[in-house]
Scaffold this motif. Structure first.
Motif, PDB file in Angstrom:
ATOM      1  N   MET A   1      34.502  14.701  69.358  1.00 32.72           N
ATOM      2  CA  MET A   1      34.866  16.010  69.078  1.00 32.72           C
ATOM      3  C   MET A   1      33.637  16.797  69.441  1.00 32.72           C
ATOM      4  SD  MET A   1      35.603  17.683  65.533  1.00 32.72           S
ATOM      5  CE  MET A   1      37.152  16.825  65.206  1.00 32.72           C
ATOM      6  N   ILE A   2      34.136  18.064  70.205  1.00 30.97           N
ATOM      7  CA  ILE A   2      33.102  19.113  70.616  1.00 30.97           C
ATOM      8  C   ILE A   2      32.436  19.676  69.343  1.00 30.97           C
ATOM      9  CG2 ILE A   2      32.790  21.430  71.728  1.00 30.97           C
ATOM     10  CD1 ILE A   2      35.052  20.596  73.520  1.00 30.97           C
ATOM     11  N   THR A   3      31.337  19.693  69.208  1.00 35.66           N
ATOM     12  CA  THR A   3      30.583  20.802  68.084  1.00 35.66           C
ATOM     13  C   THR A   3      29.905  21.847  68.620  1.00 35.66           C
ATOM     14  OG1 THR A   3      30.215  18.638  66.831  1.00 35.66           O
ATOM     15  CG2 THR A   3      28.972  20.529  66.145  1.00 35.66           C
ATOM     16  N   LEU A   4      30.238  22.880  68.025  1.00 38.76           N
ATOM     17  CA  LEU A   4      29.486  24.310  68.253  1.00 38.76           C
ATOM     18  C   LEU A   4      28.758  24.794  67.393  1.00 38.76           C
ATOM     19  CD1 LEU A   4      33.076  25.955  69.807  1.00 38.76           C
ATOM     20  CD2 LEU A   4      31.157  24.606  71.098  1.00 38.76           C
ATOM     21  N   LYS A   5      27.443  25.074  67.788  1.00 40.00           N
ATOM     22  CA  LYS A   5      26.392  25.506  66.951  1.00 40.00           C
ATOM     23  C   LYS A   5      26.569  27.187  66.678  1.00 40.00           C
ATOM     24  CE  LYS A   5      22.947  24.019  69.102  1.00 40.00           C
ATOM     25  NZ  LYS A   5      21.518  23.809  69.534  1.00 40.00           N
ATOM     26  N   ALA A   6      26.925  27.388  65.548  1.00 41.65           N
ATOM     27  CA  ALA A   6      27.277  28.865  65.294  1.00 41.65           C
ATOM     28  C   ALA A   6      26.112  29.795  64.522  1.00 41.65           C
ATOM     29  CB  ALA A   6      28.783  28.943  65.046  1.00 41.65           C
ATOM     30  N   VAL A   7      25.930  30.909  64.608  1.00 40.73           N
ATOM     31  CA  VAL A   7      25.216  31.714  63.842  1.00 40.73           C
ATOM     32  C   VAL A   7      26.213  32.895  63.617  1.00 40.73           C
ATOM     33  CG1 VAL A   7      23.136  30.887  64.623  1.00 40.73           C
ATOM     34  CG2 VAL A   7      23.973  32.861  65.735  1.00 40.73           C
ATOM     35  N   ILE A   8      25.861  33.680  62.249  1.00 39.50           N
ATOM     36  CA  ILE A   8      26.629  35.053  61.865  1.00 39.50           C
ATOM     37  C   ILE A   8      25.463  35.877  61.710  1.00 39.50           C
ATOM     38  CG2 ILE A   8      27.822  35.935  60.383  1.00 39.50           C
ATOM     39  CD1 ILE A   8      28.792  33.095  59.460  1.00 39.50           C
ATOM     40  N   GLU A  36      21.257  39.075  58.158  1.00 43.22           N
ATOM     41  CA  GLU A  36      22.038  40.341  57.594  1.00 43.22           C
ATOM     42  C   GLU A  36      21.595  41.711  58.328  1.00 43.22           C
ATOM     43  OE1 GLU A  36      20.980  40.690  53.620  1.00 43.22           O
ATOM     44  OE2 GLU A  36      18.723  41.142  53.948  1.00 43.22           O
ATOM     45  N   ASN A  37      20.658  41.289  59.371  1.00 46.22           N
ATOM     46  CA  ASN A  37      20.159  42.495  60.138  1.00 46.22           C
ATOM     47  C   ASN A  37      19.824  41.941  61.660  1.00 46.22           C
ATOM     48  OD1 ASN A  37      17.346  41.997  60.151  1.00 46.22           O
ATOM     49  ND2 ASN A  37      17.370  42.294  58.078  1.00 46.22           N
ATOM     50  N   VAL A  38      19.886  43.109  62.392  1.00 49.19           N
ATOM     51  CA  VAL A  38      19.556  42.699  63.906  1.00 49.19           C
ATOM     52  C   VAL A  38      18.144  41.972  63.908  1.00 49.19           C
ATOM     53  CG1 VAL A  38      18.896  43.866  66.117  1.00 49.19           C
ATOM     54  CG2 VAL A  38      21.052  44.528  64.978  1.00 49.19           C
ATOM     55  N   ASP A  39      16.897  42.422  63.504  1.00 47.60           N
ATOM     56  CA  ASP A  39      15.718  41.700  63.729  1.00 47.60           C
ATOM     57  C   ASP A  39      15.698  40.362  63.202  1.00 47.60           C
ATOM     58  OD1 ASP A  39      14.631  44.092  64.914  1.00 47.60           O
ATOM     59  OD2 ASP A  39      14.065  44.818  63.011  1.00 47.60           O
ATOM     60  N   ASP A  40      16.210  39.924  62.129  1.00 48.20           N
ATOM     61  CA  ASP A  40      16.376  38.541  61.662  1.00 48.20           C
ATOM     62  C   ASP A  40      17.372  37.930  62.372  1.00 48.20           C
ATOM     63  OD1 ASP A  40      14.663  39.293  59.557  1.00 48.20           O
ATOM     64  OD2 ASP A  40      16.189  39.325  57.993  1.00 48.20           O
ATOM     65  N   GLY A  41      18.424  38.423  63.100  1.00 47.41           N
ATOM     66  CA  GLY A  41      19.375  37.647  63.887  1.00 47.41           C
ATOM     67  C   GLY A  41      18.558  37.627  65.325  1.00 47.41           C
ATOM     68  N   PHE A  42      17.911  38.327  65.725  1.00 47.83           N
ATOM     69  CA  PHE A  42      17.144  38.297  66.755  1.00 47.83           C
ATOM     70  C   PHE A  42      16.097  36.938  66.871  1.00 47.83           C
ATOM     71  CE2 PHE A  42      13.278  38.891  69.536  1.00 47.83           C
ATOM     72  CZ  PHE A  42      13.751  38.674  70.782  1.00 47.83           C
ATOM     73  N   GLU A  43      15.235  36.853  65.706  1.00 47.65           N
ATOM     74  CA  GLU A  43      14.642  35.659  65.401  1.00 47.65           C
ATOM     75  C   GLU A  43      15.459  34.460  65.148  1.00 47.65           C
ATOM     76  OE1 GLU A  43      12.007  35.965  62.326  1.00 47.65           O
ATOM     77  OE2 GLU A  43      11.164  37.861  63.139  1.00 47.65           O
ATOM     78  N   LEU A  44      16.531  34.228  64.501  1.00 52.56           N
ATOM     79  CA  LEU A  44      17.533  33.146  64.310  1.00 52.56           C
ATOM     80  C   LEU A  44      18.019  32.544  65.567  1.00 52.56           C
ATOM     81  CD1 LEU A  44      19.072  31.218  62.467  1.00 52.56           C
ATOM     82  CD2 LEU A  44      20.828  33.137  62.170  1.00 52.56           C
ATOM     83  N   ILE A  45      18.444  33.575  66.697  1.00 53.64           N
ATOM     84  CA  ILE A  45      19.011  33.168  67.640  1.00 53.64           C
ATOM     85  C   ILE A  45      18.061  32.339  68.806  1.00 53.64           C
ATOM     86  CG2 ILE A  45      20.208  33.892  69.881  1.00 53.64           C
ATOM     87  CD1 ILE A  45      21.665  36.043  67.954  1.00 53.64           C
ATOM     88  N   GLY A  64      25.036  45.970  66.477  1.00 57.98           N
ATOM     89  CA  GLY A  64      25.116  44.738  67.394  1.00 57.98           C
ATOM     90  C   GLY A  64      24.861  44.711  68.652  1.00 57.98           C
ATOM     91  N   PHE A  65      25.118  45.709  69.479  1.00 59.83           N
ATOM     92  CA  PHE A  65      24.906  46.110  70.835  1.00 59.83           C
ATOM     93  C   PHE A  65      23.229  46.195  70.986  1.00 59.83           C
ATOM     94  CE2 PHE A  65      29.108  48.412  70.542  1.00 59.83           C
ATOM     95  CZ  PHE A  65      29.754  47.490  70.994  1.00 59.83           C
ATOM     96  N   GLU A  66      22.780  46.544  70.035  1.00 53.39           N
ATOM     97  CA  GLU A  66      21.123  46.784  70.175  1.00 53.39           C
ATOM     98  C   GLU A  66      20.778  45.243  70.209  1.00 53.39           C
ATOM     99  OE1 GLU A  66      19.135  50.252  68.627  1.00 53.39           O
ATOM    100  OE2 GLU A  66      20.956  50.057  67.355  1.00 53.39           O
ATOM    101  N   LEU A  67      21.270  44.421  69.408  1.00 55.31           N
ATOM    102  CA  LEU A  67      20.729  42.919  69.294  1.00 55.31           C
ATOM    103  C   LEU A  67      21.137  42.168  70.723  1.00 55.31           C
ATOM    104  CD1 LEU A  67      19.966  40.339  68.169  1.00 55.31           C
ATOM    105  CD2 LEU A  67      22.472  40.067  67.215  1.00 55.31           C
ATOM    106  N   LEU A  68      22.463  42.443  71.507  1.00 55.44           N
ATOM    107  CA  LEU A  68      22.456  41.869  72.678  1.00 55.44           C
ATOM    108  C   LEU A  68      21.436  42.231  73.716  1.00 55.44           C
ATOM    109  CD1 LEU A  68      26.367  41.813  72.600  1.00 55.44           C
ATOM    110  CD2 LEU A  68      24.843  40.081  71.763  1.00 55.44           C
ATOM    111  N   GLU A  69      21.047  43.528  73.495  1.00 60.72           N
ATOM    112  CA  GLU A  69      20.015  44.020  74.409  1.00 60.72           C
ATOM    113  C   GLU A  69      18.625  43.308  74.348  1.00 60.72           C
ATOM    114  OE1 GLU A  69      18.785  48.433  75.811  1.00 60.72           O
ATOM    115  OE2 GLU A  69      19.613  48.368  74.262  1.00 60.72           O
ATOM    116  N   MET A  70      18.505  43.080  73.203  1.00 58.50           N
ATOM    117  CA  MET A  70      17.025  42.378  72.954  1.00 58.50           C
ATOM    118  C   MET A  70      17.103  40.869  73.506  1.00 58.50           C
ATOM    119  SD  MET A  70      16.789  43.579  69.009  1.00 58.50           S
ATOM    120  CE  MET A  70      15.188  42.710  68.437  1.00 58.50           C
ATOM    121  N   LEU A  71      18.288  40.317  73.644  1.00 59.43           N
ATOM    122  CA  LEU A  71      18.244  38.923  74.147  1.00 59.43           C
ATOM    123  C   LEU A  71      18.209  38.570  75.295  1.00 59.43           C
ATOM    124  CD1 LEU A  71      21.227  37.712  71.726  1.00 59.43           C
ATOM    125  CD2 LEU A  71      18.824  37.457  71.335  1.00 59.43           C
TER     126      LEU A  71
END
Length: 242
Positions: A1-8, A36-45, A64-71
């Protein structure tokens, strides 16, 4: 089974909990973190390298668009939003999918099925790679315009002062990154440094002709003409067995 690693990445605890309840019906998804915010999300990803990102668009301070721009590298992204105008706008940015809150189990399952189908069609998930593979996507923002673009669809990178112009389809946005930064992450068997100013995708080359002083001239499928420096022309011929 495919297992996808996901973050929120979602500022509402209630919305995060609702998503986690929806995950329970899908053993093929492993939730490896939430923010719960973009900066923490950036570190998590960057720390976890997820396959799948559930991203709220409208968050305080940074959206959310600013997070994508940071990656540098963007996972498969499913936008979550309570605002329909944002959901529609996300399609302009080539999001994989969007989920309109409140999210039903049926709609969530449909989105996950699309992700699995995408994986079965050949996209490699869950495999850490050095640099960017051709099927990886990057987020590009130029003014009010944004795109999620697969590396294989980019035909040319070109220096413009302190910026780099990115050519794909009929678009030519500028990004604030040097050509050297970009080159280090590109697949070396597909992208070639034509000269000090430009990197080409050899899969988008239409024609190669001999030019002056041992140089080569390239015509891209999109119509741009690129002159390869003499030194790089020798390497290009050797690499493609000319």
């Amino acid at each position: 089974m495919i297992t996808l690693k996901a973050v929120i990445v979602e500022d509402s605890r209630l919305a995060r909990n609702e998503l986690k309840e929806l995950f329970k019906a899908h053993k093929e998804i492993e939730l490896i973190g939430e923010a719960e915010n973009v900066d923490d999300g950036f570190e998590l990803i960057n720390k976890t390298n997820p396959d799948l990102l559930f991203l709220d668009i409208n968050m305080p301070e940074k959206d959310g668009f600013e997070l994508l721009e940071m990656l540098d590298e963007v996972p498969i992204t499913i936008f979550t939003t309570a605002f329909d105008e944002y959901a529609i706008k996300s399609f302009e940015y080539n999001a994989f999918d969007y989920l309109l809150k409140p999210i039903s189990q049926k709609r969530f399952s449909s989105s996950i099925a699309k992700v699995i189908e995408n994986e079965n069609s050949g996209t490699s998930l869950g495999k850490k790679q050095e640099g960017l593979s051709l099927d990886k996507q990057i987020f590009i923002k130029d003014g009010e315009n944004c795109w999620l673009v697969k590396i294989k669809d980019i035909s040319l990178f070109e220096i413009v002062g302190n910026y780099t112009r990115v050519f794909f389809d009929s678009n030519k946005p500028l990004i604030y990154k040097s050509l050297a930064q970009i080159e280090d992450k590109l697949p070396q068997d597909v992208f070639f440094r034509a000269n000090r100013q430009q990197i080409i995708n050899i899969n988008h080359v239409k024609k190669v002709v001999s030019w002056f002083n041992g140089k080569l001239k390239i015509e891209m499928n999109s119509g741009e003409e690129i002159e390869i420096s003499r030194r790089q022309s020798y390497i290009f011929k050797d690499q493609l067995s000319f």
